[in-house]
Every structure is written in C-alpha cells, then in structure tokens.
Enzyme design. Structure first.
Site, PDB file in Angstrom:
ATOM      1  N   GLU A  16      -6.127   9.348  -0.591  1.00 34.30           N
ATOM      2  CA  GLU A  16      -6.265   7.912  -0.323  1.00 34.30           C
ATOM      3  C   GLU A  16      -7.344   7.264  -1.200  1.00 34.30           C
ATOM      4  O   GLU A  16      -7.121   6.207  -1.782  1.00 34.30           O
ATOM      5  CB  GLU A  16      -6.607   7.683   1.163  1.00 34.30           C
ATOM      6  CG  GLU A  16      -5.433   7.874   2.111  1.00 34.30           C
ATOM      7  CD  GLU A  16      -4.413   6.745   2.061  1.00 34.30           C
ATOM      8  OE1 GLU A  16      -4.592   5.787   1.283  1.00 34.30           O
ATOM      9  OE2 GLU A  16      -3.427   6.840   2.794  1.00 34.30           O
TER      10      GLU A  16
ATOM     11  N   SER B 296      -3.843   0.481  -4.634  1.00 34.00           N
ATOM     12  CA  SER B 296      -3.060  -0.607  -4.037  1.00 34.00           C
ATOM     13  C   SER B 296      -3.950  -1.766  -3.608  1.00 34.00           C
ATOM     14  O   SER B 296      -3.458  -2.741  -3.046  1.00 34.00           O
ATOM     15  CB  SER B 296      -2.271  -0.095  -2.828  1.00 34.00           C
ATOM     16  OG  SER B 296      -3.140   0.406  -1.822  1.00 34.00           O
TER      17      SER B 296
ATOM     18  N   HIS C 279       1.303   4.832  -2.619  1.00 34.20           N
ATOM     19  CA  HIS C 279       1.725   6.215  -2.367  1.00 34.20           C
ATOM     20  C   HIS C 279       2.973   6.649  -3.121  1.00 34.20           C
ATOM     21  O   HIS C 279       3.041   7.786  -3.593  1.00 34.20           O
ATOM     22  CB  HIS C 279       1.914   6.434  -0.867  1.00 34.20           C
ATOM     23  CG  HIS C 279       0.632   6.615  -0.124  1.00 34.20           C
ATOM     24  ND1 HIS C 279      -0.114   7.772  -0.193  1.00 34.20           N
ATOM     25  CD2 HIS C 279      -0.047   5.780   0.699  1.00 34.20           C
ATOM     26  CE1 HIS C 279      -1.197   7.651   0.556  1.00 34.20           C
ATOM     27  NE2 HIS C 279      -1.184   6.447   1.112  1.00 34.20           N
TER      28      HIS C 279
ATOM     29  N   HIS D 190       0.831  -1.212   0.000  1.00 30.10           N
ATOM     30  CA  HIS D 190       0.000   0.000   0.000  1.00 30.10           C
ATOM     31  C   HIS D 190       0.861   1.257   0.000  1.00 30.10           C
ATOM     32  O   HIS D 190       0.629   2.193  -0.765  1.00 30.10           O
ATOM     33  CB  HIS D 190      -0.924   0.015   1.222  1.00 30.10           C
ATOM     34  CG  HIS D 190      -1.557   1.349   1.454  1.00 30.10           C
ATOM     35  ND1 HIS D 190      -2.587   1.836   0.688  1.00 30.10           N
ATOM     36  CD2 HIS D 190      -1.280   2.324   2.373  1.00 30.10           C
ATOM     37  CE1 HIS D 190      -2.930   3.044   1.119  1.00 30.10           C
ATOM     38  NE2 HIS D 190      -2.145   3.364   2.134  1.00 30.10           N
TER      39      HIS D 190
END
Length: 309
Positions: free
Chosen positions: A212, A231, A171, A166
């Site tokens: 997010e 992700s 990111h 993730h």
C-alpha cells in the site's frame, strides 16, 4: 498499530434496510455528506454489490454517469505525469502492459479481461469493507475485492476512503507486475495459515507498509510502488519528504500509524529483488509462531510496550 476496527474505518459503513434500500453512512467530514444525490448514488452502487450472487452471476455492470467518467478522466490525467516522474519502473511497465482506459471508468469485468492474461488475477465487487480474513483469503486465490463507486466530484483529487480509482489505478496496475502480484498473493495465502488475530494483523500491517505505502530505489532515485501512494494525487508528491526507513519487518508490523493523514514514515526497498527477499519471503513463510517471535523482537527493541503473550 491499526486494529481491525480502525482498518474498517477506511470504508464507509453500509446498511441494507428492510425495504431493500441501501444506505451508505459517510463521515461528517466527507465532501459528499450533504449531497443527497451522491448519497443515493452510493447506496445504489453498494446495493448492486450486496445483491450480487458471487459464483453464479457476472460482476454487476455499473452505468456510470458523465460526471463519474469525468472524475476518472481528471484523476487519470493528473496522475499520469506524476507516475512518469515518481513511480518505480516496475509499476510503470505493469501500467503500460495493463493499458487501462483514461477516458472512462472501466467496468471490473474489463479490468479482469485485461489483467487475467498477464498475471491470472481477477476483480470482484464489494459494497465497501470486506472482513480482513475474507479479503486476504481472496488475495490468496488471485482475486481482488474492489469497490465500484467514485469519490465526490467536488474534490476529484481527494478521497477519504478507497474508491475504484484507488483499487484499480493503484492496485490493478500493481497487480499487472508478475513480481508484485506474487508478493500480494503470498500475503493472501499467509492468512490461511494464521490462527490468531494478532498474527493476521501483523501481516496486514506489513502489507500496509509495502504494497500500500511502499517505496523502492531505482538506482539512486527513490520511487513509489505502493498502491496507496500511486493513487493519491497528494501523497505521491509528498513521499520523498517523509521519514524513509529501511525494510524492517518488526518495525513495519508494529508501527503506529494514522490512516487519516499522509504517512509520516515509510519503508524503502533497495530493489525489487530486495522486496521479494524480505517482504515476499516473510509472507511466504510466516505462521503464528513466526509472527509472535517478530512481535517479541519488536518489544525487545522498544517498538512495542510489551511482548505478545
């Protein structure tokens, strides 16, 4: 809305015992909960972050196992065609520029080496949860706190908590976009201006529904740019069927949500320009008074039971 305690439940609690051993407390529903070797490994990796002397030592190198490399490779392989079909071009261009390995888990130092020349960001390690204000303060200095462990091998396409997949596939690829990286940095810098926990949480919630779990139009097509969506093997295939709302800061900053399920409501920007104009400008200018005003607006519109006092 998720409060600071609930936000912390994204990560499994970590305990350092007097004898130097480190224990990671997995939830009863975690797929690795009864795997003693996985529990030992999680403690070992968390321990490396706990004993790291930030500022004096390089980020710890983790000697990943063949199984862990296999999990990374499997997820990278499964996500690739989904990204090509469903990720926004801004993310795809950044992903191409960063060029993360797909056949092995990269060390955080390698992520930094690839990312820093593009946008000036670096990665440091964390055992799990980083306090909200500390996490955002680091974002304001272009530093991302990342875990180094991987999800349990029995369910490589699922994780109940943020892992290195993730934090890096989601990111780091996002942070290789100068425009998305600047919005993230602005959110971090905002935290240094905010005195109240309510204002800090509002900024964190707007971040949740943008960086997010944000989506954005590419012409007539809805695409994902949020790290949480990109992700997640499952979530990326579901976002088109969720309730899509226009960017709305009062709504984004106060909407109740459950971190344990796919997000039923997400917010769409019309373009990167639109995202910068609304979310980027908000992060760049928000202070305690502006956050209070936004909460009052949310209350007046029936998005909150009462205005912030």
């Amino acid at each position: 809305m998720v409060d600071a305690f609930t936000e912390g439940q994204l990560y499994s609690p970590v305990t350092e015992h007097e004898d130097g051993t480190v224990e990671v407390h997995l939830a009863d529903t975690h797929p690795g909960r009864d795997d003693q070797e996985y529990l030992r490994r999680r403690g070992e990796i968390a321990g490396a972050a706990l004993t790291w002397d930030r500022g004096a030592e390089p980020v710890p190198t983790i000697e990943y196992t063949e199984q862990e490399h296999g999990v990374w490779s499997r997820v990278s392989r499964e996500l690739a065609p989904l990204h090509e079909r469903l990720a926004h071009p801004e993310y795809l261009a950044a992903k191409s520029a960063l060029g993360l390995p797909t056949d092995h888990v990269p060390q955080l130092a390698e992520v930094t080496t690839r990312l820093e020349p593009i946008t000036g960001w670096s990665y440091v390690c964390a055992p799990g949860l980083v306090p909200l204000r500390d996490f955002y303060a680091d974002l304001g200095s272009r530093t991302f706190n990342s875990t180094q462990y991987l999800r349990h091998a029995s369910e490589p396409l699922y994780t109940p908590e943020p892992d290195i997949i993730h934090e890096v596939i989601g990111h780091a690829n996002q942070l290789a976009s100068p425009r998305l990286a600047a919005i993230t940095e602005a959110a971090g810098a905002a935290s240094l201006r905010l005195e109240t926990d309510e204002a800090m949480q509002l900024v964190a919630d707007v971040f949740w529904f943008s960086m997010e779990f944000g989506v954005m139009y590419d012409g007539p097509d809805l695409k994902a740019y949020g790290a949480g969506i990109l992700s997640s093997f499952g979530e990326i295939q579901e976002f088109e069927h969720m309730e899509i709302r226009d960017l709305d800061l009062a709504d984004m900053g106060t909407l109740n949500y459950d971190i344990t399920v796919y997000q039923p409501v997400i917010f769409a920007a019309r373009s990167v320009d639109h995202l910068e104009d609304v979310v980027g400008t908000f992060f760049a200018r928000v202070d305690d008074d502006a956050a209070d005003a936004l909460r009052r607006e949310a209350a007046q519109r029936g998005l909150l039971p009462m205005a912030a006092g």
